[in-house]
Design a protein around this motif. Structure first.
Motif, PDB file in Angstrom:
ATOM      1  N   LEU A 345       0.822  -1.211   0.000  1.00 39.68           N
ATOM      2  CA  LEU A 345       0.000   0.000   0.000  1.00 39.68           C
ATOM      3  C   LEU A 345       0.858   1.264   0.000  1.00 39.68           C
ATOM      4  CD1 LEU A 345      -3.016  -0.899   2.311  1.00 39.68           C
ATOM      5  CD2 LEU A 345      -2.688  -1.276  -0.125  1.00 39.68           C
ATOM      6  N   THR A 346       2.010   1.201   0.646  1.00 35.17           N
ATOM      7  CA  THR A 346       2.928   2.342   0.609  1.00 35.17           C
ATOM      8  C   THR A 346       3.414   2.592  -0.816  1.00 35.17           C
ATOM      9  OG1 THR A 346       3.670   1.919   2.885  1.00 35.17           O
ATOM     10  CG2 THR A 346       5.091   3.284   1.506  1.00 35.17           C
ATOM     11  N   ALA A 347       3.620   1.520  -1.566  1.00 34.79           N
ATOM     12  CA  ALA A 347       4.116   1.636  -2.935  1.00 34.79           C
ATOM     13  C   ALA A 347       3.143   2.375  -3.851  1.00 34.79           C
ATOM     14  CB  ALA A 347       4.406   0.249  -3.507  1.00 34.79           C
ATOM     15  N   ILE A 348       1.852   2.394  -3.485  1.00 35.84           N
ATOM     16  CA  ILE A 348       0.884   3.132  -4.297  1.00 35.84           C
ATOM     17  C   ILE A 348       0.472   4.449  -3.628  1.00 35.84           C
ATOM     18  CG2 ILE A 348       0.010   1.084  -5.472  1.00 35.84           C
ATOM     19  CD1 ILE A 348      -2.379   1.073  -3.587  1.00 35.84           C
ATOM     20  N   GLY A 349       1.309   4.888  -2.688  1.00 38.48           N
ATOM     21  CA  GLY A 349       1.128   6.209  -2.111  1.00 38.48           C
ATOM     22  C   GLY A 349       0.184   6.313  -0.937  1.00 38.48           C
ATOM     23  N   LEU A 350      -0.140   5.209  -0.285  1.00 37.97           N
ATOM     24  CA  LEU A 350      -1.059   5.228   0.853  1.00 37.97           C
ATOM     25  C   LEU A 350      -0.285   5.172   2.173  1.00 37.97           C
ATOM     26  CD1 LEU A 350      -3.815   2.771  -0.449  1.00 37.97           C
ATOM     27  CD2 LEU A 350      -3.796   5.287  -0.529  1.00 37.97           C
ATOM     28  N   PRO A 351      -0.789   5.851   3.214  1.00 40.01           N
ATOM     29  CA  PRO A 351      -0.070   5.905   4.503  1.00 40.01           C
ATOM     30  C   PRO A 351      -0.286   4.653   5.333  1.00 40.01           C
ATOM     31  CG  PRO A 351      -2.092   7.165   4.665  1.00 40.01           C
ATOM     32  CD  PRO A 351      -2.016   6.679   3.235  1.00 40.01           C
ATOM     33  N   ALA A 352       0.126   3.520   4.801  1.00 41.23           N
ATOM     34  CA  ALA A 352      -0.178   2.240   5.430  1.00 41.23           C
ATOM     35  C   ALA A 352       0.504   2.068   6.784  1.00 41.23           C
ATOM     36  CB  ALA A 352       0.210   1.100   4.488  1.00 41.23           C
ATOM     37  N   GLN A 353       1.759   2.466   6.902  1.00 42.59           N
ATOM     38  CA  GLN A 353       2.459   2.297   8.181  1.00 42.59           C
ATOM     39  C   GLN A 353       1.808   3.136   9.271  1.00 42.59           C
ATOM     40  OE1 GLN A 353       5.222   0.076   8.837  1.00 42.59           O
ATOM     41  NE2 GLN A 353       4.312   0.558  10.820  1.00 42.59           N
ATOM     42  N   ARG A 354       1.417   4.330   8.920  1.00 45.45           N
ATOM     43  CA  ARG A 354       0.737   5.189   9.903  1.00 45.45           C
ATOM     44  C   ARG A 354      -0.581   4.556  10.337  1.00 45.45           C
ATOM     45  NH1 ARG A 354      -1.104  11.514   8.880  1.00 45.45           N
ATOM     46  NH2 ARG A 354      -2.182  11.825  10.887  1.00 45.45           N
ATOM     47  N   ILE A 355      -1.337   4.007   9.386  1.00 45.16           N
ATOM     48  CA  ILE A 355      -2.603   3.366   9.713  1.00 45.16           C
ATOM     49  C   ILE A 355      -2.373   2.143  10.593  1.00 45.16           C
ATOM     50  CG2 ILE A 355      -4.529   2.049   8.741  1.00 45.16           C
ATOM     51  CD1 ILE A 355      -4.878   5.020   8.383  1.00 45.16           C
ATOM     52  N   LEU A 356      -1.355   1.335  10.282  1.00 43.42           N
ATOM     53  CA  LEU A 356      -1.074   0.155  11.098  1.00 43.42           C
ATOM     54  C   LEU A 356      -0.654   0.553  12.509  1.00 43.42           C
ATOM     55  CD1 LEU A 356      -0.781  -2.853  11.504  1.00 43.42           C
ATOM     56  CD2 LEU A 356       1.492  -2.730  10.452  1.00 43.42           C
ATOM     57  N   ASP A 357       0.169   1.588  12.625  1.00 44.77           N
ATOM     58  CA  ASP A 357       0.584   2.057  13.954  1.00 44.77           C
ATOM     59  C   ASP A 357      -0.626   2.531  14.762  1.00 44.77           C
ATOM     60  OD1 ASP A 357       3.198   1.496  13.283  1.00 44.77           O
ATOM     61  OD2 ASP A 357       3.730   3.586  12.829  1.00 44.77           O
ATOM     62  N   GLU A 358      -1.518   3.255  14.103  1.00 46.90           N
ATOM     63  CA  GLU A 358      -2.711   3.749  14.797  1.00 46.90           C
ATOM     64  C   GLU A 358      -3.643   2.593  15.154  1.00 46.90           C
ATOM     65  OE1 GLU A 358      -4.397   6.798  12.334  1.00 46.90           O
ATOM     66  OE2 GLU A 358      -2.737   8.194  12.688  1.00 46.90           O
ATOM     67  N   ALA A 359      -3.706   1.584  14.284  1.00 52.25           N
ATOM     68  CA  ALA A 359      -4.534   0.416  14.579  1.00 52.25           C
ATOM     69  C   ALA A 359      -3.984  -0.350  15.774  1.00 52.25           C
ATOM     70  CB  ALA A 359      -4.611  -0.498  13.357  1.00 52.25           C
ATOM     71  N   THR A 360      -2.677  -0.532  15.805  1.00 50.84           N
ATOM     72  CA  THR A 360      -2.060  -1.239  16.927  1.00 50.84           C
ATOM     73  C   THR A 360      -2.372  -0.539  18.243  1.00 50.84           C
ATOM     74  OG1 THR A 360      -0.271  -2.023  15.491  1.00 50.84           O
ATOM     75  CG2 THR A 360       0.119  -2.094  17.871  1.00 50.84           C
ATOM     76  N   ALA A 361      -2.272   0.787  18.239  1.00 54.62           N
ATOM     77  CA  ALA A 361      -2.583   1.559  19.446  1.00 54.62           C
ATOM     78  C   ALA A 361      -4.056   1.445  19.807  1.00 54.62           C
ATOM     79  CB  ALA A 361      -2.193   3.025  19.238  1.00 54.62           C
ATOM     80  N   ALA A 362      -4.935   1.502  18.792  1.00 55.95           N
ATOM     81  CA  ALA A 362      -6.377   1.421  19.044  1.00 55.95           C
ATOM     82  C   ALA A 362      -6.764   0.055  19.600  1.00 55.95           C
ATOM     83  CB  ALA A 362      -7.146   1.702  17.750  1.00 55.95           C
ATOM     84  N   PHE A 363      -6.171  -1.005  19.074  1.00 57.39           N
ATOM     85  CA  PHE A 363      -6.468  -2.345  19.580  1.00 57.39           C
ATOM     86  C   PHE A 363      -5.918  -2.517  20.995  1.00 57.39           C
ATOM     87  CE2 PHE A 363      -7.735  -3.224  15.321  1.00 57.39           C
ATOM     88  CZ  PHE A 363      -8.485  -4.382  15.344  1.00 57.39           C
ATOM     89  N   ASP A 364      -4.751  -1.958  21.269  1.00 59.75           N
ATOM     90  CA  ASP A 364      -4.207  -2.021  22.630  1.00 59.75           C
ATOM     91  C   ASP A 364      -5.116  -1.286  23.609  1.00 59.75           C
ATOM     92  OD1 ASP A 364      -2.062  -3.501  21.774  1.00 59.75           O
ATOM     93  OD2 ASP A 364      -0.639  -1.830  21.743  1.00 59.75           O
ATOM     94  N   ASP A 365      -5.577  -0.093  23.220  1.00 60.46           N
ATOM     95  CA  ASP A 365      -6.458   0.698  24.086  1.00 60.46           C
ATOM     96  C   ASP A 365      -7.782  -0.036  24.329  1.00 60.46           C
ATOM     97  OD1 ASP A 365      -4.563   2.671  24.236  1.00 60.46           O
ATOM     98  OD2 ASP A 365      -5.536   4.008  22.793  1.00 60.46           O
ATOM     99  N   ALA A 366      -8.360  -0.597  23.255  1.00 63.16           N
ATOM    100  CA  ALA A 366      -9.625  -1.307  23.383  1.00 63.16           C
ATOM    101  C   ALA A 366      -9.459  -2.565  24.243  1.00 63.16           C
ATOM    102  CB  ALA A 366     -10.174  -1.671  21.999  1.00 63.16           C
ATOM    103  N   GLY A 367      -8.311  -3.237  24.085  1.00 60.64           N
ATOM    104  CA  GLY A 367      -8.046  -4.414  24.898  1.00 60.64           C
ATOM    105  C   GLY A 367      -7.929  -4.076  26.371  1.00 60.64           C
ATOM    106  N   ALA A 368      -7.251  -2.982  26.673  1.00 57.95           N
ATOM    107  CA  ALA A 368      -7.101  -2.557  28.061  1.00 57.95           C
ATOM    108  C   ALA A 368      -8.446  -2.182  28.654  1.00 57.95           C
ATOM    109  CB  ALA A 368      -6.137  -1.379  28.148  1.00 57.95           C
ATOM    110  N   GLN A 369      -9.274  -1.503  27.873  1.00 62.18           N
ATOM    111  CA  GLN A 369     -10.597  -1.108  28.354  1.00 62.18           C
ATOM    112  C   GLN A 369     -11.470  -2.337  28.586  1.00 62.18           C
ATOM    113  OE1 GLN A 369     -12.626   1.724  25.873  1.00 62.18           O
ATOM    114  NE2 GLN A 369     -14.451   1.764  27.151  1.00 62.18           N
ATOM    115  N   GLU A 370     -11.418  -3.296  27.658  1.00 62.03           N
ATOM    116  CA  GLU A 370     -12.205  -4.514  27.808  1.00 62.03           C
ATOM    117  C   GLU A 370     -11.759  -5.296  29.039  1.00 62.03           C
ATOM    118  OE1 GLU A 370     -15.061  -7.457  26.618  1.00 62.03           O
ATOM    119  OE2 GLU A 370     -14.749  -5.369  26.049  1.00 62.03           O
TER     120      GLU A 370
END
Length: 375
Positions: A345-370
């Protein structure tokens, strides 16, 4: 986490009537069609001036998502919607179009709300498929809460991708627990998939099959029983939730447990153009219905995963727990899939690493809340 309510009872509906400002606000249709941009059409209105929300679904009433979240969502909208000028028309099981058609249905005004699954619309919503990547969570509530948080207006995912496709997610259903399953060969390690013919669901699942060295075959899950029986397909990636409704436990004889091969995200989304046309009161009813629907769906899906695993065991399916000894091989597949996803996805100009980093943080936050809520 509140107790699951299997349907929107009068008590449930009354609870959410208290949030309405009261007086009905009529809406007038604006001209939103652009032949150049294919912007979404304004929502239709009935003779009384109420907004009509056509809802296109891909799930049946017996699916864990359909019998929980979808039913409650509809019950609340039908009870509370008319007081704020909303009417709903529901079309289940792909009546208005295939799962790959749903973004186009929203953009063109054929429907105003639809179940949009990124796995089936990868060319239109490639970044939104981030939630299906392996190794993020095995909990349906964590997955749903994390992805909903990532998809709100103002987030990278919404502003970079969802807004462009006229998709405004209301609530998320997340099917967790994807495993490797087979009809005629044991799966004691990741290496056992090498060279096998495996059905895949599309999106990230295709990447998992490829990295594992298997040959991927795309087919509806309804065709898998016969394909496994005849040996034209040797196995599949699937959640146990998808096995028992099709009696696949009769032909699938082996399954991993704890391989953590990803999930499946479904967003119940309204056209962003329609959302902007709604009154504050109408948005409030949709939001409250979505809150209740998402909680009900995630609890029902999680319960169904456990029940389906037991049904598979009862049917004689050999369930092989991923051990510490072979855990590393499965984790290596997950790491390679995530890396390839980012690189492609980065090769076609999409901010994939940023999205994955934000997803990892969001899943960690949701896991902690759960974890906090379930103590």
């Amino acid at each position: 986490m509140n107790a699951f309510v299997s349907a929107a009872s009068p008590h449930t509906v009354r609870r959410y009537r208290s949030i309405r400002p009261g007086r009905r606000r009529k809406q007038t249709a604006g001209v939103l069609v652009s032949l150049l941009t294919l912007a979404a059409c304004a929502a239709p209105h009935d003779d009384n001036g109420d907004v009509i929300l056509k809802i296109a679904d891909s799930f049946s009433a017996t699916h864990p998502i359909g019998r929980s979240g979808t039913k409650i969502f509809l019950d609340i909208l039908r009870a509370d919607g008319p007081d704020v000028g909303l009417q709903v028309e529901y079309f289940a099981s792909g009546q208005l179009g295939k799962q790959s058609d749903t973004p186009a249905l929203l953009r063109t005004g054929v429907t105003q709300i639809a179940a949009v699954s990124p796995a089936y619309v990868g060319t239109q919503l490639p970044l939104s498929n981030v939630g299906d990547l392996p190794g993020l969570t095995e909990n349906s509530c964590v997955g749903a809460n994390a992805m909903r948080a990532m998809m709100q207006p103002g987030t990278t995912l919404f502003e970079h991708e969802l807004r462009q496709q006229d998709v405004h997610p209301l609530w998320v259903a997340y099917v967790s627990g994807y495993e490797a399953m087979s009809g005629n060969f044991p799966i004691n390690s990741a290496a056992d998939l090498d060279g096998k013919i495996m059905r895949s669901t599309g999106g990230v699942a295709d990447r998992v099959v490829d990295v594992a060295g298997a040959a991927g075959v795309s087919m509806p899950i309804g065709d898998l029983y016969e394909a496994i029986s005849r040996g034209t397909v040797e196995g599949t990636l699937a959640s146990p939730v998808s096995v028992t409704p099709y009696k696949l436990e009769e032909v699938l004889h082996y399954s991993t447990v704890g391989a953590e091969l990803g999930g499946f995200t479904a967003t119940y989304s309204v056209s962003e153009s329609v959302w902007q046309d709604l009154s504050d009161q109408q948005r409030a009813v949709l939001t409250e219905a979505s809150d209740v629907a998402q909680e009900a769906a995630c609890i029902e899906v999680q319960k169904s995963v456990d029940e389906s695993k037991q049904a598979m065991l009862d049917a004689g399916v050999q369930m092989d727990l991923v051990t510490d000894e072979n855990r590393r091989a499965w984790d290596s597949i997950a790491e390679d899939v995530r890396r390839n996803w980012v690189d492609d996805l980065t090769a076609i100009g999409l901010p994939a690493q940023r999205i994955l980093d934000e997803a990892t943080a969001a899943f960690d936050d949701a896991g902690a809340q759960e974890a906090g809520e379930t103590k």
